[in-house]
Design a protein around this motif. Structure first.
Motif, PDB file in Angstrom:
ATOM      1  N   ARG A   1      86.886  33.586  68.659  1.00 54.48           N
ATOM      2  CA  ARG A   1      87.799  34.547  69.297  1.00 54.48           C
ATOM      3  C   ARG A   1      87.982  35.809  68.448  1.00 54.48           C
ATOM      4  N   MET A   2      87.956  35.687  67.126  1.00 55.89           N
ATOM      5  CA  MET A   2      88.187  36.884  66.308  1.00 55.89           C
ATOM      6  C   MET A   2      86.950  37.784  66.256  1.00 55.89           C
ATOM      7  N   ALA A   3      85.782  37.200  66.484  1.00 49.74           N
ATOM      8  CA  ALA A   3      84.593  38.063  66.613  1.00 49.74           C
ATOM      9  C   ALA A   3      84.766  38.910  67.875  1.00 49.74           C
ATOM     10  N   GLU A   4      85.245  38.288  68.960  1.00 51.85           N
ATOM     11  CA  GLU A   4      85.484  39.046  70.209  1.00 51.85           C
ATOM     12  C   GLU A   4      86.584  40.085  70.008  1.00 51.85           C
ATOM     13  N   ALA A   5      87.638  39.688  69.271  1.00 53.87           N
ATOM     14  CA  ALA A   5      88.769  40.612  69.049  1.00 53.87           C
ATOM     15  C   ALA A   5      88.314  41.824  68.224  1.00 53.87           C
ATOM     16  N   PHE A   6      87.466  41.582  67.231  1.00 50.57           N
ATOM     17  CA  PHE A   6      86.913  42.678  66.418  1.00 50.57           C
ATOM     18  C   PHE A   6      86.257  43.697  67.362  1.00 50.57           C
ATOM     19  N   GLU A   7      85.390  43.187  68.243  1.00 50.51           N
ATOM     20  CA  GLU A   7      84.653  44.085  69.139  1.00 50.51           C
ATOM     21  C   GLU A   7      85.596  44.801  70.104  1.00 50.51           C
ATOM     22  N   ALA A   8      86.643  44.083  70.552  1.00 53.40           N
ATOM     23  CA  ALA A   8      87.602  44.691  71.488  1.00 53.40           C
ATOM     24  C   ALA A   8      88.372  45.841  70.823  1.00 53.40           C
ATOM     25  N   ILE A   9      88.732  45.656  69.553  1.00 52.89           N
ATOM     26  CA  ILE A   9      89.499  46.702  68.840  1.00 52.89           C
ATOM     27  C   ILE A   9      88.630  47.944  68.639  1.00 52.89           C
ATOM     28  N   VAL A  10      87.392  47.713  68.230  1.00 55.94           N
ATOM     29  CA  VAL A  10      86.471  48.829  68.002  1.00 55.94           C
ATOM     30  C   VAL A  10      86.300  49.626  69.302  1.00 55.94           C
ATOM     31  N   GLU A  11      86.080  48.895  70.392  1.00 58.37           N
ATOM     32  CA  GLU A  11      85.836  49.553  71.686  1.00 58.37           C
ATOM     33  C   GLU A  11      87.073  50.317  72.159  1.00 58.37           C
ATOM     34  N   LYS A  12      88.244  49.682  72.009  1.00 58.61           N
ATOM     35  CA  LYS A  12      89.480  50.313  72.464  1.00 58.61           C
ATOM     36  C   LYS A  12      89.766  51.616  71.723  1.00 58.61           C
ATOM     37  N   ASN A  13      89.232  51.728  70.517  1.00 57.21           N
ATOM     38  CA  ASN A  13      89.446  52.939  69.719  1.00 57.21           C
ATOM     39  C   ASN A  13      88.290  53.928  69.843  1.00 57.21           C
ATOM     40  N   GLY A  14      87.382  53.634  70.768  1.00 58.46           N
ATOM     41  CA  GLY A  14      86.257  54.551  70.999  1.00 58.46           C
ATOM     42  C   GLY A  14      85.328  54.647  69.809  1.00 58.46           C
ATOM     43  N   LEU A  15      85.216  53.546  69.055  1.00 53.01           N
ATOM     44  CA  LEU A  15      84.381  53.543  67.845  1.00 53.01           C
ATOM     45  C   LEU A  15      83.234  52.555  67.999  1.00 53.01           C
ATOM     46  N   THR A  16      82.343  52.546  67.012  1.00 58.39           N
ATOM     47  CA  THR A  16      81.356  51.472  66.912  1.00 58.39           C
ATOM     48  C   THR A  16      81.621  50.754  65.587  1.00 58.39           C
ATOM     49  N   LYS A  17      81.001  49.597  65.404  1.00 60.72           N
ATOM     50  CA  LYS A  17      81.262  48.848  64.155  1.00 60.72           C
ATOM     51  C   LYS A  17      80.779  49.625  62.931  1.00 60.72           C
ATOM     52  N   GLU A  18      79.809  50.503  63.136  1.00 60.68           N
ATOM     53  CA  GLU A  18      79.304  51.312  62.013  1.00 60.68           C
ATOM     54  C   GLU A  18      80.363  52.302  61.519  1.00 60.68           C
ATOM     55  N   ASP A  19      81.340  52.618  62.371  1.00 58.55           N
ATOM     56  CA  ASP A  19      82.408  53.550  61.961  1.00 58.55           C
ATOM     57  C   ASP A  19      83.423  52.894  61.027  1.00 58.55           C
ATOM     58  N   ILE A  20      83.438  51.571  60.970  1.00 58.01           N
ATOM     59  CA  ILE A  20      84.466  50.859  60.197  1.00 58.01           C
ATOM     60  C   ILE A  20      84.040  50.780  58.723  1.00 58.01           C
ATOM     61  N   ASP A  21      84.914  51.261  57.848  1.00 56.52           N
ATOM     62  CA  ASP A  21      84.608  51.208  56.411  1.00 56.52           C
ATOM     63  C   ASP A  21      85.007  49.879  55.795  1.00 56.52           C
ATOM     64  N   TRP A  22      86.165  49.340  56.223  1.00 54.15           N
ATOM     65  CA  TRP A  22      86.637  48.073  55.655  1.00 54.15           C
ATOM     66  C   TRP A  22      87.224  47.205  56.758  1.00 54.15           C
ATOM     67  N   PHE A  23      86.794  45.957  56.795  1.00 55.60           N
ATOM     68  CA  PHE A  23      87.357  44.948  57.717  1.00 55.60           C
ATOM     69  C   PHE A  23      88.351  44.124  56.906  1.00 55.60           C
ATOM     70  N   ILE A  24      89.612  44.106  57.341  1.00 56.65           N
ATOM     71  CA  ILE A  24      90.642  43.361  56.601  1.00 56.65           C
ATOM     72  C   ILE A  24      91.270  42.332  57.551  1.00 56.65           C
ATOM     73  N   PRO A  25      90.615  41.175  57.670  1.00 52.91           N
ATOM     74  CA  PRO A  25      91.166  40.125  58.529  1.00 52.91           C
ATOM     75  C   PRO A  25      92.207  39.306  57.771  1.00 52.91           C
ATOM     76  N   HIS A  26      92.945  38.483  58.489  1.00 56.46           N
ATOM     77  CA  HIS A  26      93.815  37.513  57.829  1.00 56.46           C
ATOM     78  C   HIS A  26      92.972  36.687  56.862  1.00 56.46           C
ATOM     79  N   SER A  27      93.474  36.537  55.639  1.00 55.36           N
ATOM     80  CA  SER A  27      92.750  35.795  54.602  1.00 55.36           C
ATOM     81  C   SER A  27      93.096  34.314  54.673  1.00 55.36           C
ATOM     82  N   ALA A  28      92.362  33.570  55.492  1.00 59.37           N
ATOM     83  CA  ALA A  28      92.596  32.122  55.589  1.00 59.37           C
ATOM     84  C   ALA A  28      91.512  31.364  54.835  1.00 59.37           C
ATOM     85  N   ASN A  29      90.267  31.790  55.043  1.00 59.27           N
ATOM     86  CA  ASN A  29      89.136  31.059  54.487  1.00 59.27           C
ATOM     87  C   ASN A  29      87.954  32.025  54.431  1.00 59.27           C
ATOM     88  N   MET A  30      87.303  32.112  53.282  1.00 61.72           N
ATOM     89  CA  MET A  30      86.181  33.063  53.149  1.00 61.72           C
ATOM     90  C   MET A  30      85.074  32.730  54.136  1.00 61.72           C
TER      91      MET A  30
END
Ligand code: UT7
Length: 323
Positions: free
Chosen positions: A223-252
């Motif tokens: 689900r968080m892979a889908e959420a990542f893509e949804a956030i990028v799309e909603k902001n009119g960006l592509t994943k290449e535009d993201i400099d840092w991904f900061i997810p909840h730190s549960a497990n590497m």
């Protein structure tokens, strides 16, 4: 008006606990914990140190470092699952203890997605024109509700706090947000107090965290892979535009698996779990502040923040870092 992050602060208790500590009373090892989770050490709050105390530490860090007057904050949001008490709320206690007389005060119960929910709400409050200066805090003393007889969960958790100041500005830097929930997974991660059922499923009511690790792991990765893509799309960006991904730190391994699914380089992710363990709502600000202090996060960088956890819940956004 738009929402702009103008300061960040964090705090963690002094007591450092490494993985060997658990070898003294559980059938586990430093090697298992490191390889299965990425956690090296975590912080334990003192017996008389509570979530409100950690929150105050984070807000003081924010105010000092960025020379911010917080007495005119008009809304305090505190994301936590480890309140000192349910009533009065953490936010009310902080309003008093930090001497912020005119602020509305509200706690957010969205577990490890709480900080993402907090940013989402702060942005909405500011965009509505009703509020101008919002303090968003994610703070936990998870070790006070950890079941130290359960080796699958107790090795994960740690204590810490983080805070953001979000203010009204002509040009903001908090992008479009997503927030969602899948209540059907509630019984896979819970902290029970009164009732002995979640969604009709019987549970233990022992005021400790209970987790079906494998189920949450599977859900988080897909689900968080889908959420990542949804956030990028909603902001009119592509994943290449993201400099840092900061997810909840549960497990590497969860972070690596999300990055792999999305096709995003894991080297461009920031985590706080190796040093602080899983600190729930505090994990994202802790990771962000570590990234800033290490000189990784720079002005103008686009950060994708994404929290997920008990509920099940998730929330995230893109921030163009401006400090
Ligand atoms: O923050 C809120 C969201 N929470 C999460 O995102 C947590 C998601 N889940 C996880 O991070 C992982 O599922 C855990 C770290 C909790 C567990 O890792 P896993 O790779 O899923 O392990 P597992 O539950 O599949 O267990 C594998 C083996 C089992 O032994 P058998 O059945 O294969 O013989 C466990 O009994 O590892 C055993 N095990 C341990 N061994 C040594 C479980 N915990 C430990 C331990 N030390 N601490």
């Amino acid at each position: 008006m738009q929402a702009k992050i103008t300061a960040i602060g964090t705090y963690a208790p002094e007591k450092v606990i490494d993985n060997h500590y658990f070898e003294t009373f559980l059938d586990t090892s430093d090697e298992w914990i490191r390889s299965r989770t990425g956690i090296v050490e975590r912080r334990f709050s003192a017996e008389n140190e509570y979530t409100s105390d950690l929150s105050i530490g984070a807000v003081k860090d924010l105010a000092l470092r960025y020379n911010k007057d917080i007495s005119d904050v008009d809304f305090i949001l505190v994301a936590t699952v480890t309140h000192d008490q349910i009533m009065p709320s953490m936010a009310c206690q902080l309003q008093h203890r930090l001497n912020i007389p005119n602020a509305a005060a509200l706690d957010i119960s969205a577990a490890c997605a709480g900080f993402g929910y907090g940013i989402t709400l702060a942005r909405s409050l500011i965009h509505s024109g009703m509020y101008r200066k919002v303090l968003v805090i994610g703070a936990e003393t998870l070790t006070k509700v950890t079941d130290f007889t359960d080796r699958t969960s107790c090795i994960l958790f740690g204590d810490g706090a983080g805070a953001l100041l979000i203010e009204a500005a002509e040009k903001g830097n908090v992008g479009e947000c997503i927030a969602g929930a899948e209540g059907s997974g509630g019984q896979d991660l819970y902290l029970s107090t009164l009732s002995t059922q979640v969604n009709g499923t019987p549970i233990q009511a022992n005021n400790k965290i209970v987790q079906n690790g494998r189920a949450v792991f599977r859900w988080a990765v897909t689900r968080m892979a889908e959420a990542f893509e949804a956030i990028v799309e909603k902001n009119g960006l592509t994943k290449e535009d993201i400099d840092w991904f900061i997810p909840h730190s549960a497990n590497m391994r969860i972070i690596e698996a999300i990055c792999q699914r999305v096709g995003f380089p894991v080297e461009k992710s920031l985590e706080s779990l190796s040093k602080y363990g899983n600190t729930s709502s505090a994990s994202i600000p802790l990771a962000l502040n570590e990234g800033i202090r290490a000189g990784k996060v720079k002005k103008g960088d686009k950060l994708l923040l994404l929290g997920f956890g008990g509920g099940l819940t998730y929330a995230g956004t893109v921030v163009e870092w401006g400090l």
